[in-house]
Design a protein around this motif. Structure first.
Motif, PDB file in Angstrom:
ATOM      1  N   ALA A 200       0.678  -1.308  -0.046  1.00 34.28           N
ATOM      2  CA  ALA A 200      -0.203   0.119   0.120  1.00 34.28           C
ATOM      3  C   ALA A 200       0.931   1.220   0.092  1.00 34.28           C
ATOM      4  CB  ALA A 200      -0.965   0.023   1.053  1.00 34.28           C
ATOM      5  N   ASN A 201       0.316   2.324  -0.626  1.00 34.47           N
ATOM      6  CA  ASN A 201       0.914   3.811  -0.451  1.00 34.47           C
ATOM      7  C   ASN A 201       0.801   4.389   0.783  1.00 34.47           C
ATOM      8  OD1 ASN A 201      -1.646   4.921  -0.588  1.00 34.47           O
ATOM      9  ND2 ASN A 201      -1.285   5.179  -2.801  1.00 34.47           N
ATOM     10  N   ALA A 202       1.173   5.638   0.746  1.00 27.16           N
ATOM     11  CA  ALA A 202       1.113   6.248   2.123  1.00 27.16           C
ATOM     12  C   ALA A 202      -0.404   6.464   2.676  1.00 27.16           C
ATOM     13  CB  ALA A 202       1.900   7.685   2.150  1.00 27.16           C
ATOM     14  N   GLU A 203      -1.074   6.528   1.564  1.00 24.43           N
ATOM     15  CA  GLU A 203      -2.560   6.626   1.860  1.00 24.43           C
ATOM     16  C   GLU A 203      -3.382   5.265   2.135  1.00 24.43           C
ATOM     17  OE1 GLU A 203      -1.166   8.249  -1.010  1.00 24.43           O
ATOM     18  OE2 GLU A 203      -0.997  10.040   0.376  1.00 24.43           O
ATOM     19  N   GLY A 204      -2.680   4.333   2.157  1.00 17.06           N
ATOM     20  CA  GLY A 204      -3.177   2.930   2.347  1.00 17.06           C
ATOM     21  C   GLY A 204      -3.893   2.295   1.063  1.00 17.06           C
ATOM     22  N   ALA A 205      -3.565   2.900  -0.123  1.00 17.46           N
ATOM     23  CA  ALA A 205      -4.275   2.252  -1.275  1.00 17.46           C
ATOM     24  C   ALA A 205      -3.243   1.333  -1.796  1.00 17.46           C
ATOM     25  CB  ALA A 205      -4.480   3.345  -2.297  1.00 17.46           C
ATOM     26  N   PRO A 206      -3.608   0.177  -2.309  1.00 18.16           N
ATOM     27  CA  PRO A 206      -2.696  -0.840  -2.935  1.00 18.16           C
ATOM     28  C   PRO A 206      -2.339  -0.371  -4.391  1.00 18.16           C
ATOM     29  CG  PRO A 206      -5.004  -1.647  -3.047  1.00 18.16           C
ATOM     30  CD  PRO A 206      -4.952  -0.295  -2.240  1.00 18.16           C
ATOM     31  N   PHE A 207      -1.034  -0.539  -4.562  1.00 17.47           N
ATOM     32  CA  PHE A 207      -0.462   0.063  -5.918  1.00 17.47           C
ATOM     33  C   PHE A 207       0.419  -1.048  -6.473  1.00 17.47           C
ATOM     34  CE2 PHE A 207       2.825   1.275  -3.019  1.00 17.47           C
ATOM     35  CZ  PHE A 207       4.012   1.071  -3.853  1.00 17.47           C
ATOM     36  N   ALA A 208       1.009  -1.971  -5.508  1.00 20.08           N
ATOM     37  CA  ALA A 208       1.895  -2.914  -6.202  1.00 20.08           C
ATOM     38  C   ALA A 208       1.656  -4.293  -5.245  1.00 20.08           C
ATOM     39  CB  ALA A 208       3.300  -2.544  -5.802  1.00 20.08           C
ATOM     40  N   ALA A 209       2.313  -5.233  -5.565  1.00 17.08           N
ATOM     41  CA  ALA A 209       2.075  -6.577  -4.902  1.00 17.08           C
ATOM     42  C   ALA A 209       3.471  -7.373  -5.014  1.00 17.08           C
ATOM     43  CB  ALA A 209       0.939  -7.271  -5.408  1.00 17.08           C
ATOM     44  N   ILE A 210       3.786  -8.288  -4.131  1.00 17.59           N
ATOM     45  CA  ILE A 210       4.676  -9.397  -4.175  1.00 17.59           C
ATOM     46  C   ILE A 210       4.094 -10.697  -4.112  1.00 17.59           C
ATOM     47  CG2 ILE A 210       6.883 -10.446  -3.135  1.00 17.59           C
ATOM     48  CD1 ILE A 210       7.833  -7.639  -2.354  1.00 17.59           C
ATOM     49  N   SER A 211       4.618 -11.631  -5.019  1.00 18.36           N
ATOM     50  CA  SER A 211       3.898 -12.985  -5.102  1.00 18.36           C
ATOM     51  C   SER A 211       4.916 -14.125  -5.126  1.00 18.36           C
ATOM     52  CB  SER A 211       2.973 -12.988  -6.236  1.00 18.36           C
ATOM     53  OG  SER A 211       3.670 -13.069  -7.539  1.00 18.36           O
ATOM     54  N   ILE A 212       4.673 -15.137  -4.507  1.00 21.77           N
ATOM     55  CA  ILE A 212       5.594 -16.372  -4.824  1.00 21.77           C
ATOM     56  C   ILE A 212       4.797 -17.467  -5.450  1.00 21.77           C
ATOM     57  CG2 ILE A 212       6.834 -18.044  -3.272  1.00 21.77           C
ATOM     58  CD1 ILE A 212       6.814 -15.992  -0.869  1.00 21.77           C
ATOM     59  N   ALA A 213       5.363 -17.969  -6.326  1.00 19.86           N
ATOM     60  CA  ALA A 213       4.949 -19.137  -7.193  1.00 19.86           C
ATOM     61  C   ALA A 213       5.663 -20.251  -7.220  1.00 19.86           C
ATOM     62  CB  ALA A 213       4.378 -18.526  -8.618  1.00 19.86           C
ATOM     63  N   SER A 214       5.142 -21.355  -7.476  1.00 16.20           N
ATOM     64  CA  SER A 214       5.697 -22.700  -7.477  1.00 16.20           C
ATOM     65  C   SER A 214       4.956 -23.677  -8.150  1.00 16.20           C
ATOM     66  CB  SER A 214       6.348 -23.039  -6.398  1.00 16.20           C
ATOM     67  OG  SER A 214       7.301 -24.211  -6.629  1.00 16.20           O
ATOM     68  N   ILE A 215       5.323 -24.968  -8.483  1.00 15.16           N
ATOM     69  CA  ILE A 215       4.439 -25.895  -9.136  1.00 15.16           C
ATOM     70  C   ILE A 215       3.558 -26.288  -7.972  1.00 15.16           C
ATOM     71  CG2 ILE A 215       6.367 -26.600 -10.730  1.00 15.16           C
ATOM     72  CD1 ILE A 215       7.059 -28.848  -8.805  1.00 15.16           C
ATOM     73  N   GLN A 216       2.650 -26.996  -8.499  1.00 13.68           N
ATOM     74  CA  GLN A 216       1.364 -27.371  -7.740  1.00 13.68           C
ATOM     75  C   GLN A 216       1.723 -28.352  -6.499  1.00 13.68           C
ATOM     76  OE1 GLN A 216      -1.848 -29.126  -9.846  1.00 13.68           O
ATOM     77  NE2 GLN A 216      -3.044 -29.665  -8.216  1.00 13.68           N
ATOM     78  N   PRO A 217       2.484 -29.380  -6.706  1.00 15.94           N
ATOM     79  CA  PRO A 217       2.775 -30.270  -5.574  1.00 15.94           C
ATOM     80  C   PRO A 217       3.520 -29.354  -4.459  1.00 15.94           C
ATOM     81  CG  PRO A 217       3.521 -31.233  -7.422  1.00 15.94           C
ATOM     82  CD  PRO A 217       3.057 -29.991  -7.918  1.00 15.94           C
ATOM     83  N   ARG A 218       4.247 -28.333  -4.568  1.00 21.30           N
ATOM     84  CA  ARG A 218       4.958 -27.469  -3.578  1.00 21.30           C
ATOM     85  C   ARG A 218       3.904 -26.283  -2.814  1.00 21.30           C
ATOM     86  NH1 ARG A 218       9.903 -27.311  -2.716  1.00 21.30           N
ATOM     87  NH2 ARG A 218      10.143 -25.147  -2.499  1.00 21.30           N
ATOM     88  N   MET A 219       2.586 -26.375  -3.479  1.00 26.13           N
ATOM     89  CA  MET A 219       1.701 -25.044  -3.124  1.00 26.13           C
ATOM     90  C   MET A 219       0.616 -25.688  -2.497  1.00 26.13           C
ATOM     91  SD  MET A 219       2.621 -21.925  -3.263  1.00 26.13           S
ATOM     92  CE  MET A 219       4.202 -21.282  -3.711  1.00 26.13           C
ATOM     93  N   GLN A 220       0.495 -26.838  -1.908  1.00 29.15           N
ATOM     94  CA  GLN A 220      -0.821 -27.272  -1.090  1.00 29.15           C
ATOM     95  C   GLN A 220      -0.885 -26.292   0.049  1.00 29.15           C
ATOM     96  OE1 GLN A 220      -2.478 -29.491  -2.723  1.00 29.15           O
ATOM     97  NE2 GLN A 220      -1.090 -29.401  -4.273  1.00 29.15           N
ATOM     98  N   ALA A 221      -2.118 -26.404   0.711  1.00 32.70           N
ATOM     99  CA  ALA A 221      -2.712 -25.539   1.578  1.00 32.70           C
ATOM    100  C   ALA A 221      -1.669 -25.286   2.570  1.00 32.70           C
ATOM    101  CB  ALA A 221      -3.900 -26.003   2.148  1.00 32.70           C
ATOM    102  N   PRO A 222      -1.209 -26.424   3.245  1.00 30.31           N
ATOM    103  CA  PRO A 222      -0.450 -25.653   4.631  1.00 30.31           C
ATOM    104  C   PRO A 222       0.754 -25.172   4.198  1.00 30.31           C
ATOM    105  CG  PRO A 222      -0.901 -28.389   4.712  1.00 30.31           C
ATOM    106  CD  PRO A 222      -1.303 -27.792   3.504  1.00 30.31           C
ATOM    107  N   ARG A 223       1.488 -25.463   2.922  1.00 26.69           N
ATOM    108  CA  ARG A 223       2.778 -24.580   2.535  1.00 26.69           C
ATOM    109  C   ARG A 223       2.220 -23.158   1.926  1.00 26.69           C
ATOM    110  NH1 ARG A 223       6.706 -23.689  -1.529  1.00 26.69           N
ATOM    111  NH2 ARG A 223       8.655 -23.387  -0.638  1.00 26.69           N
ATOM    112  N   ARG A 224       0.987 -22.977   1.324  1.00 24.93           N
ATOM    113  CA  ARG A 224       0.473 -21.756   1.190  1.00 24.93           C
ATOM    114  C   ARG A 224       0.319 -20.628   2.261  1.00 24.93           C
ATOM    115  NH1 ARG A 224      -3.160 -24.591  -2.144  1.00 24.93           N
ATOM    116  NH2 ARG A 224      -5.123 -23.755  -0.764  1.00 24.93           N
ATOM    117  N   ALA A 225      -0.135 -21.548   3.458  1.00 23.76           N
ATOM    118  CA  ALA A 225      -0.263 -20.586   4.791  1.00 23.76           C
ATOM    119  C   ALA A 225       1.098 -20.251   5.305  1.00 23.76           C
ATOM    120  CB  ALA A 225      -0.882 -21.560   5.650  1.00 23.76           C
ATOM    121  N   GLU A 226       2.237 -20.937   5.210  1.00 23.72           N
ATOM    122  CA  GLU A 226       3.551 -20.898   5.485  1.00 23.72           C
ATOM    123  C   GLU A 226       4.213 -19.638   4.848  1.00 23.72           C
ATOM    124  OE1 GLU A 226       6.016 -24.435   5.305  1.00 23.72           O
ATOM    125  OE2 GLU A 226       4.777 -25.313   6.815  1.00 23.72           O
ATOM    126  N   LEU A 227       3.972 -19.856   3.591  1.00 25.84           N
ATOM    127  CA  LEU A 227       4.294 -18.548   2.799  1.00 25.84           C
ATOM    128  C   LEU A 227       3.625 -17.374   2.783  1.00 25.84           C
ATOM    129  CD1 LEU A 227       4.962 -20.777  -0.875  1.00 25.84           C
ATOM    130  CD2 LEU A 227       6.549 -20.011   1.053  1.00 25.84           C
TER     131      LEU A 227
END
Length: 242
Positions: A200-227
């Protein structure tokens, strides 16, 4: 040429809400026929786009991508690169930095982790409709309801193609707002999952994002929560420059 640049500057100043032909004429002092001709040409060349519902104009995707050359060296990349490198090293996966440009996100930077299987679903410079992808969804969920509804209506075909039909779209928006982190699995890109969090910027409005991506076997629910927790900790600690 100069008149076209004048029109582009006016569109850029009104990128969020768009601008009508009448207001373009008022702000540029161009003749109506000239303004119409220039806008039509810019739309045809994808340097401008016209909302079919509101009939208002914004910068188009080609204008946004031309600005990428300067954005790559922008303070945003320099500020968040160390954080992205830590995330890539800790998670082992691919980390992306995206910025909002109107109804789209543009990928500014990526960092690859040491895990041997890489995800190449998004390249630096790629543009996607806001909400198609976890980074864009994290930004979209932070906008006002009327903005979310407008973007969904205007780009519904893109959402449907990404596996985000009406019901799935509403569920994803609601879940992202509750948790503060977007999650997707086998949706936009088959065989790929990810998590994303907005900046978010100084006014609290979202203007950018950071994401993490991987293959499906590494992105099951428990690991998504960890990330997601890892992303929250790193962003809470700050980029060291923003």
């Amino acid at each position: 040429m100069r008149r076209s640049l004048l029109v582009l500057r006016v569109l850029g100043r009104h990128q969020e809400e768009g601008i009508s032909v009448t207001d373009v004429i008022a702000q540029t002092q161009l003749e109506r026929s000239t303004a119409h001709r220039l806008l039509t040409c810019l739309v045809e060349e994808r340097f401008a786009e016209r909302d079919p519902l509101t009939r208002r104009y914004r910068l188009g995707i080609d204008a946004m991508q031309m600005g990428l050359a300067s954005l790559r060296r922008a303070p945003l990349v320099a500020s968040y690169q160390p954080l992205m490198q830590r995330l890539a090293r800790t998670s082992g996966d691919t980390v992306y930095l995206l910025v909002r440009q109107g109804d789209y996100t543009i990928c500014l930077h990526r960092e690859d982790g040491p895990y041997p299987v890489k995800v190449f679903s998004t390249r630096v410079g790629d543009a996607r409709v806001l909400g198609v992808g976890v980074g864009g969804m994290a930004i979209l969920a932070g906008l006002a309801d009327e903005d979310v509804q407008r973007i969904h209506a205007q780009h519904q075909a893109a959402f449907d193609a990404a596996g985000l039909g009406d019901a799935a779209f509403r569920r994803t928006i609601a879940r992202t707002r509750r948790s503060g982190c977007a999650e997707m699995l086998d949706t936009v890109t088959p065989g790929v999952g990810g998590v994303g969090m907005a900046i978010a910027n100084a006014e609290g409005a979202p203007f950018a994002a950071i994401s993490i991506a991987s293959i499906q076997p590494r992105m099951q629910a428990p690991r998504r929560a960890e990330l997601a927790a890892l992303l929250a900790r790193e962003l809470s600690a700050g980029s060291g420059g923003c």
